[in-house]
Design an enzyme around this catalytic site. Structure first.
Site, PDB file in Angstrom:
ATOM      1  N   ASP A 148      38.071 -54.874  97.797  1.00 14.28           N
ATOM      2  CA  ASP A 148      36.990 -54.745  98.773  1.00 14.28           C
ATOM      3  C   ASP A 148      37.569 -54.915 100.177  1.00 14.28           C
ATOM      4  OD1 ASP A 148      34.187 -54.793  99.704  1.00 14.28           O
ATOM      5  OD2 ASP A 148      34.585 -56.918 100.086  1.00 14.28           O
ATOM      6  N   ASP A 206      34.469 -60.381  97.420  1.00 16.32           N
ATOM      7  CA  ASP A 206      34.003 -61.625  98.025  1.00 16.32           C
ATOM      8  C   ASP A 206      32.544 -61.943  97.727  1.00 16.32           C
ATOM      9  OD1 ASP A 206      33.175 -59.402  99.747  1.00 16.32           O
ATOM     10  OD2 ASP A 206      32.515 -60.960 101.137  1.00 16.32           O
TER      11      ASP A 206
END
Length: 231
Positions: free
Chosen positions: A14, A184
């Protein structure tokens, strides 16, 4: 946290909240966007904590959430024309400042270097539009690590849908079970679980104001260069 390196062929990583702290970019672009809109939007002050709770599901959702927050009575935010105006101004402002108010997280670059040296193929998957993602990666000197970049506009459905991760596996020629998802937030974890990818979450980043330890994942780390691969 030692993991057998032979367990993985590739990693999906990500961007916002995992590699780069982009809250400053979001706050600045959104503030400039609001100033271009009529009251009460033009008078509203955007804060980091507010944006941190809203970010993660794509720019469209971020803008709609902010407009709804400012106009809690819903007197104006139901206007399609208002959203379209906000979206157009946001794109102009974000493009102008992309990367200027952000910073690479400590250990992120070193982690990518270690994974690349270990032979893992890397792809960046983000809900950010692909053009914005590529610009940010170049701005921060991270673009050379990735074979592909899959933005939120590259697929019909963004994370937490598994579609972006499955596309990434197809591009890499890997199977999900051997492709690590690094993120995250619960968006990343839900997408990974649905796609069949193992998932590693960082303890920093943006998880909609919720503790990351409460999210189902295979492992957690404080920095990306803290991982230790076992033979």
């Amino acid at each position: 946290m030692p993991w057998p390196l032979r367990q993985f062929d590739a990693a999906i990583v990500d961007l916002d909240g995992t590699l780069v702290d982009t809250l400053g970019d979001f706050v600045e672009a959104l503030q400039r966007m609001l100033r271009d809109l009529p009251k009460p939007f033009a008078d509203f002050t955007v804060t980091h904590p507010l944006v941190e709770r809203m970010v993660g599901k794509g720019s469209e959702n971020l803008i709609k959430s902010l407009l709804a927050h400012v106009d809690a009575a819903q007197t104006a935010t139901n206007s399609v024309a208002l959203y379209e105006q906000a979206w157009a101004r946001y794109q102009v402002h974000y493009q102008a400042i992309n990367g200027d108010f952000s910073a690479v997280y400590p250990g992120a670059r070193e982690g990518l270097q270690q994974w690349q040296a270990a032979g893992l193929r890397l792809v960046c998957v983000t809900n950010k539009p692909t053009a914005f993602a590529n610009t940010l990666l170049r701005h921060k000197g991270l673009d050379g690590f990735f074979l592909h970049v899959v933005g939120g506009d590259a697929v019909a459905r963004k994370k937490p849908d598994p579609m972006p991760l499955l596309l990434a596996c197809t591009l890499l020629g890997t199977v999900p079970a051997r492709t690590l998802m690094v993120g995250d937030s619960s968006n990343d974890a839900q997408a990974a679980r649905a796609a069949g990818c193992p998932v590693l979450l960082v303890s920093y980043g943006y998880n909609h104001g919720e503790p990351i330890a409460a999210v189902d994942a295979d492992a957690y780390t404080d920095t990306l260069n803290a991982l230790h691969w076992a033979d």
